[in-house]
Design a protein around this motif. Structure first.
Motif, PDB file in Angstrom:
ATOM      1  N   THR A   1      26.035 -12.853  26.976  1.00  0.00           N
ATOM      2  CA  THR A   1      25.290 -13.303  25.802  1.00  0.00           C
ATOM      3  C   THR A   1      24.290 -12.241  25.363  1.00  0.00           C
ATOM      4  O   THR A   1      24.117 -12.000  24.166  1.00  0.00           O
ATOM      5  N   LEU A   2      23.638 -11.616  26.320  1.00  0.00           N
ATOM      6  CA  LEU A   2      22.680 -10.555  26.025  1.00  0.00           C
ATOM      7  C   LEU A   2      23.370  -9.378  25.338  1.00  0.00           C
ATOM      8  O   LEU A   2      22.897  -8.878  24.314  1.00  0.00           O
ATOM      9  N   ILE A   3      24.501  -8.953  25.868  1.00  0.00           N
ATOM     10  CA  ILE A   3      25.240  -7.823  25.285  1.00  0.00           C
ATOM     11  C   ILE A   3      25.707  -8.169  23.875  1.00  0.00           C
ATOM     12  O   ILE A   3      25.567  -7.365  22.950  1.00  0.00           O
ATOM     13  N   GLN A   4      26.257  -9.370  23.696  1.00  0.00           N
ATOM     14  CA  GLN A   4      26.713  -9.780  22.367  1.00  0.00           C
ATOM     15  C   GLN A   4      25.541  -9.802  21.383  1.00  0.00           C
ATOM     16  O   GLN A   4      25.643  -9.287  20.274  1.00  0.00           O
ATOM     17  N   GLY A   5      24.412 -10.377  21.791  1.00  0.00           N
ATOM     18  CA  GLY A   5      23.249 -10.441  20.913  1.00  0.00           C
ATOM     19  C   GLY A   5      22.736  -9.065  20.534  1.00  0.00           C
ATOM     20  O   GLY A   5      22.394  -8.812  19.375  1.00  0.00           O
ATOM     21  N   LEU A   6      22.670  -8.168  21.501  1.00  0.00           N
ATOM     22  CA  LEU A   6      22.209  -6.812  21.214  1.00  0.00           C
ATOM     23  C   LEU A   6      23.157  -6.089  20.264  1.00  0.00           C
ATOM     24  O   LEU A   6      22.721  -5.455  19.295  1.00  0.00           O
ATOM     25  N   LEU A   7      24.458  -6.177  20.529  1.00  0.00           N
ATOM     26  CA  LEU A   7      25.428  -5.496  19.663  1.00  0.00           C
ATOM     27  C   LEU A   7      25.413  -6.052  18.246  1.00  0.00           C
ATOM     28  O   LEU A   7      25.482  -5.295  17.271  1.00  0.00           O
ATOM     29  N   VAL A   8      25.331  -7.368  18.129  1.00  0.00           N
ATOM     30  CA  VAL A   8      25.283  -7.989  16.799  1.00  0.00           C
ATOM     31  C   VAL A   8      24.054  -7.508  16.042  1.00  0.00           C
ATOM     32  O   VAL A   8      24.141  -7.126  14.867  1.00  0.00           O
ATOM     33  N   HIS A   9      22.910  -7.504  16.698  1.00  0.00           N
ATOM     34  CA  HIS A   9      21.688  -7.081  16.024  1.00  0.00           C
ATOM     35  C   HIS A   9      21.699  -5.584  15.703  1.00  0.00           C
ATOM     36  O   HIS A   9      21.188  -5.169  14.654  1.00  0.00           O
ATOM     37  N   MET A  10      22.270  -4.779  16.575  1.00  0.00           N
ATOM     38  CA  MET A  10      22.341  -3.347  16.313  1.00  0.00           C
ATOM     39  C   MET A  10      23.239  -3.044  15.118  1.00  0.00           C
ATOM     40  O   MET A  10      22.844  -2.305  14.208  1.00  0.00           O
ATOM     41  N   ILE A  11      24.438  -3.626  15.122  1.00  0.00           N
ATOM     42  CA  ILE A  11      25.445  -3.273  14.123  1.00  0.00           C
ATOM     43  C   ILE A  11      25.303  -4.073  12.836  1.00  0.00           C
ATOM     44  O   ILE A  11      25.423  -3.523  11.738  1.00  0.00           O
ATOM     45  N   LEU A  12      25.033  -5.367  12.944  1.00  0.00           N
ATOM     46  CA  LEU A  12      25.030  -6.224  11.758  1.00  0.00           C
ATOM     47  C   LEU A  12      23.659  -6.432  11.141  1.00  0.00           C
ATOM     48  O   LEU A  12      23.559  -6.990  10.045  1.00  0.00           O
ATOM     49  N   ILE A  13      22.593  -6.024  11.819  1.00  0.00           N
ATOM     50  CA  ILE A  13      21.253  -6.170  11.250  1.00  0.00           C
ATOM     51  C   ILE A  13      20.572  -4.804  11.104  1.00  0.00           C
ATOM     52  O   ILE A  13      20.146  -4.437  10.013  1.00  0.00           O
ATOM     53  N   GLY A  14      20.470  -4.057  12.193  1.00  0.00           N
ATOM     54  CA  GLY A  14      19.784  -2.768  12.136  1.00  0.00           C
ATOM     55  C   GLY A  14      20.452  -1.768  11.211  1.00  0.00           C
ATOM     56  O   GLY A  14      19.777  -1.112  10.394  1.00  0.00           O
ATOM     57  N   LEU A  15      21.759  -1.618  11.333  1.00  0.00           N
ATOM     58  CA  LEU A  15      22.453  -0.619  10.506  1.00  0.00           C
ATOM     59  C   LEU A  15      22.444  -0.934   9.010  1.00  0.00           C
ATOM     60  O   LEU A  15      22.199  -0.029   8.204  1.00  0.00           O
ATOM     61  N   PRO A  16      22.703  -2.169   8.578  1.00  0.00           N
ATOM     62  CA  PRO A  16      22.619  -2.419   7.125  1.00  0.00           C
ATOM     63  C   PRO A  16      21.230  -2.147   6.555  1.00  0.00           C
ATOM     64  O   PRO A  16      21.103  -1.637   5.441  1.00  0.00           O
ATOM     65  N   ILE A  17      20.194  -2.464   7.327  1.00  0.00           N
ATOM     66  CA  ILE A  17      18.837  -2.226   6.851  1.00  0.00           C
ATOM     67  C   ILE A  17      18.567  -0.723   6.743  1.00  0.00           C
ATOM     68  O   ILE A  17      18.091  -0.238   5.713  1.00  0.00           O
ATOM     69  N   SER A  18      18.888   0.022   7.799  1.00  0.00           N
ATOM     70  CA  SER A  18      18.605   1.464   7.773  1.00  0.00           C
ATOM     71  C   SER A  18      19.490   2.184   6.755  1.00  0.00           C
ATOM     72  O   SER A  18      19.036   3.102   6.076  1.00  0.00           O
ATOM     73  N   PHE A  19      20.743   1.768   6.630  1.00  0.00           N
ATOM     74  CA  PHE A  19      21.628   2.400   5.659  1.00  0.00           C
ATOM     75  C   PHE A  19      21.159   2.130   4.233  1.00  0.00           C
ATOM     76  O   PHE A  19      21.207   3.015   3.376  1.00  0.00           O
ATOM     77  N   SER A  20      20.722   0.910   3.957  1.00  0.00           N
ATOM     78  CA  SER A  20      20.263   0.598   2.603  1.00  0.00           C
ATOM     79  C   SER A  20      19.037   1.420   2.233  1.00  0.00           C
ATOM     80  O   SER A  20      18.890   1.846   1.084  1.00  0.00           O
ATOM     81  N   LEU A  21      18.163   1.662   3.206  1.00  0.00           N
ATOM     82  CA  LEU A  21      17.008   2.528   2.933  1.00  0.00           C
ATOM     83  C   LEU A  21      17.484   3.930   2.594  1.00  0.00           C
ATOM     84  O   LEU A  21      17.040   4.527   1.626  1.00  0.00           O
ATOM     85  N   ARG A  22      18.394   4.452   3.400  1.00  0.00           N
ATOM     86  CA  ARG A  22      18.912   5.803   3.171  1.00  0.00           C
ATOM     87  C   ARG A  22      19.612   5.905   1.812  1.00  0.00           C
ATOM     88  O   ARG A  22      19.451   6.873   1.082  1.00  0.00           O
ATOM     89  N   ARG A  23      20.392   4.902   1.477  1.00  0.00           N
ATOM     90  CA  ARG A  23      21.240   4.946   0.287  1.00  0.00           C
ATOM     91  C   ARG A  23      20.494   4.608  -1.007  1.00  0.00           C
ATOM     92  O   ARG A  23      20.733   5.214  -2.042  1.00  0.00           O
ATOM     93  N   PHE A  24      19.585   3.635  -0.966  1.00  0.00           N
ATOM     94  CA  PHE A  24      19.026   3.097  -2.207  1.00  0.00           C
ATOM     95  C   PHE A  24      17.578   3.474  -2.494  1.00  0.00           C
ATOM     96  O   PHE A  24      17.056   3.098  -3.524  1.00  0.00           O
ATOM     97  N   SER A  25      16.916   4.167  -1.576  1.00  0.00           N
ATOM     98  CA  SER A  25      15.551   4.594  -1.897  1.00  0.00           C
ATOM     99  C   SER A  25      15.623   5.983  -2.524  1.00  0.00           C
ATOM    100  O   SER A  25      16.500   6.779  -2.195  1.00  0.00           O
ATOM    101  N   SER A  26      14.722   6.227  -3.418  1.00  0.00           N
ATOM    102  CA  SER A  26      14.763   7.524  -4.092  1.00  0.00           C
ATOM    103  C   SER A  26      13.577   8.382  -3.725  1.00  0.00           C
ATOM    104  O   SER A  26      12.657   7.981  -3.140  1.00  0.00           O
TER     105      SER A  26
END
Length: 156
Positions: free
Chosen positions: A131-156
């Motif tokens: 459960t710990l591994i699943q939770g960490l992976l989900v948060h890393m890939i499905l929460i952390g990456l979309p947030i960081s990518f959107s900053l990189r892509r959409f901020s000017s």
């Protein structure tokens, strides 16, 4: 407005777009994964953070409250990351690594601070390793990456 102030305003990155896009994407991915793992009642579980056990007896209003709370939390996480990037430029430059670590940070804050302080009616730990591994992976890939990518892509 003098020239120094107007120049500073023009150079400041626009953060509303990456906050909203990153937060909405993270909230959507998190919700879809939670529905896949726990079923359609997961929104009532989120609402139970405010309402306690009564949320599980609630109807569509309670379910909607849970969904709104889920997106509020995701957009808040995106806002924190994007605002921190104003001081910490590496958050934007190294979005892949920072997004993965930010997902871990979000997981830890949610499970070690937010859930224990909420009215969520079930004990939060101890965790099984899977459960710990699943939770960490989900948060890393499905929460952390979309947030960081959107900053990189959409901020000017």
């Amino acid at each position: 407005m003098n020239t120094v102030t107007s120049t500073a305003v023009l150079q400041r990155p626009k953060l509303l777009t990456p906050i909203l896009i990153g937060g909405f994407a993270a909230g959507l991915f998190d919700h879809l994964m939670a529905v896949h793992t726990f079923g359609w009642g997961v929104s009532r579980g989120v609402a139970s953070g405010l309402l306690g056990k009564a949320a599980f007896q609630g109807g569509m209003g309670t379910w909607t409250l849970g969904l709104v709370l889920q997106f509020f939390i995701a957009i808040s996480a995106a806002a924190i990351y994007c605002l921190a990037s104003l001081r910490l430029r590496f958050l934007r430059d190294n979005w892949l690594v920072c997004g993965l670590f930010y997902g871990i940070a979000v997981y830890l804050v949610m499970n070690l601070i937010v859930l224990p302080l909420s009215a969520f009616p079930f004990p939060v730990g101890p965790f099984k390793v899977s459960t710990l591994i699943q939770g960490l992976l989900v948060h890393m890939i499905l929460i952390g990456l979309p947030i960081s990518f959107s900053l990189r892509r959409f901020s000017s």
